[in-house]
Motif scaffolding. Structure first.
Motif, short mmCIF file in Angstrom:
data_model
loop_
_atom_site.label_atom_id
_atom_site.label_comp_id
_atom_site.label_asym_id
_atom_site.label_seq_id
_atom_site.Cartn_x
_atom_site.Cartn_y
_atom_site.Cartn_z
N SER A 220 -3.00 8.48 -7.79
CA SER A 220 -3.84 8.47 -6.60
C SER A 220 -4.26 7.04 -6.27
CB SER A 220 -5.08 9.35 -6.80
OG SER A 220 -5.85 8.89 -7.88
N LEU A 221 -4.54 6.82 -5.00
CA LEU A 221 -5.11 5.56 -4.58
C LEU A 221 -6.55 5.52 -5.06
CD1 LEU A 221 -3.87 5.37 -0.87
CD2 LEU A 221 -2.89 4.21 -2.85
N ILE B 73 0.86 -1.19 0.00
CA ILE B 73 0.00 0.00 0.00
C ILE B 73 0.90 1.24 0.00
CG2 ILE B 73 -1.81 1.27 1.21
CD1 ILE B 73 -2.76 -1.46 2.29
N LEU C 70 -4.15 1.70 -7.75
CA LEU C 70 -3.79 3.08 -8.06
C LEU C 70 -4.43 3.46 -9.39
CD1 LEU C 70 0.09 2.94 -7.54
CD2 LEU C 70 -1.63 3.67 -5.88
N CYS D 76 -3.26 -3.05 -3.30
CA CYS D 76 -4.20 -1.95 -3.46
C CYS D 76 -4.18 -1.51 -4.91
CB CYS D 76 -3.90 -0.80 -2.51
SG CYS D 76 -2.58 0.29 -3.02
#
Length: 180
Positions: free
Chosen positions: A105-106, A79, A131, A129
């Motif tokens: 950005s996430l 992450i 992006l 995660c």
């Protein structure tokens, strides 16, 4: 009038019509004659590939001087913190030079995301995660090299948009055509 096809390239498909005997090709999905890819997408990447029947449009789409933004959904191992995102936003030093700044950005896992065959490897002790990265250049395997350089290797890479065009509403292995 130019015609353009928006193709959602599945994982494992090579971006050419001629068969190599190892992988599926564009010929397995696109039967419309006279279309040629405007750019490439790695065999291990998925998502939007533009094809056109107009050589000038093909050149405009692929020419770095036009710098069409390309938006990717990227599943990474780990992450990323704000410092890693800032490195992506400021440009990343790769072996072949400094990348242009990216929008980074996430994001939540994309809604209605299709499964991948084969699936992405899963490690119970290492989180992943997503992006959203937008770049305006196209170095070889650039997104994968950028995320690795900031410490978060890419597991899955989906190109969602090029310029004004996007994957919205196009299932993997399907295409949509339009006149422009």
């Amino acid at each position: 009038m130019s015609r353009i096809l928006l193709f959602n390239k599945p994982y494992g498909v090579i971006c050419q019509f001629s068969r190599d005997g190892l992988h599926p090709t564009l010929a397995d999905y696109i039967t419309a004659p006279g279309f040629y890819p405007a750019g490439r997408l790695d065999t291990g990447s998925e998502g939007l590939l533009l094809l056109t029947d107009d050589g000038k449009l093909q050149h405009r789409i692929t020419d770095p001087s036009h710098k069409l933004p390309k938006t990717y959904w990227v599943q990474v191992e780990g992450i990323p913190d704000e410092a890693a995102l800032e490195r992506l936003r400021g440009g990343v030093q790769l072996k072949d030079g400094l990348t242009l700044p990216a929008q980074a950005s996430l994001m939540e896992e994309p809604a209605d995301l299709w499964s991948r065959d084969p699936p992405v490897r899963f490690r119970k002790d290492i989180p992943t995660c997503w992006l959203q990265l937008t770049i305006r250049e196209g170095k070889n395997r650039q997104i994968r090299r950028m995320t690795a350089a900031v410490g978060f290797p890419t597991l899955r890479l989906i190109r969602h948009g090029i310029g004004e065009w996007s994957l919205d509403g196009i299932a993997p292995g399907k295409w949509s055509g339009t006149d422009i």
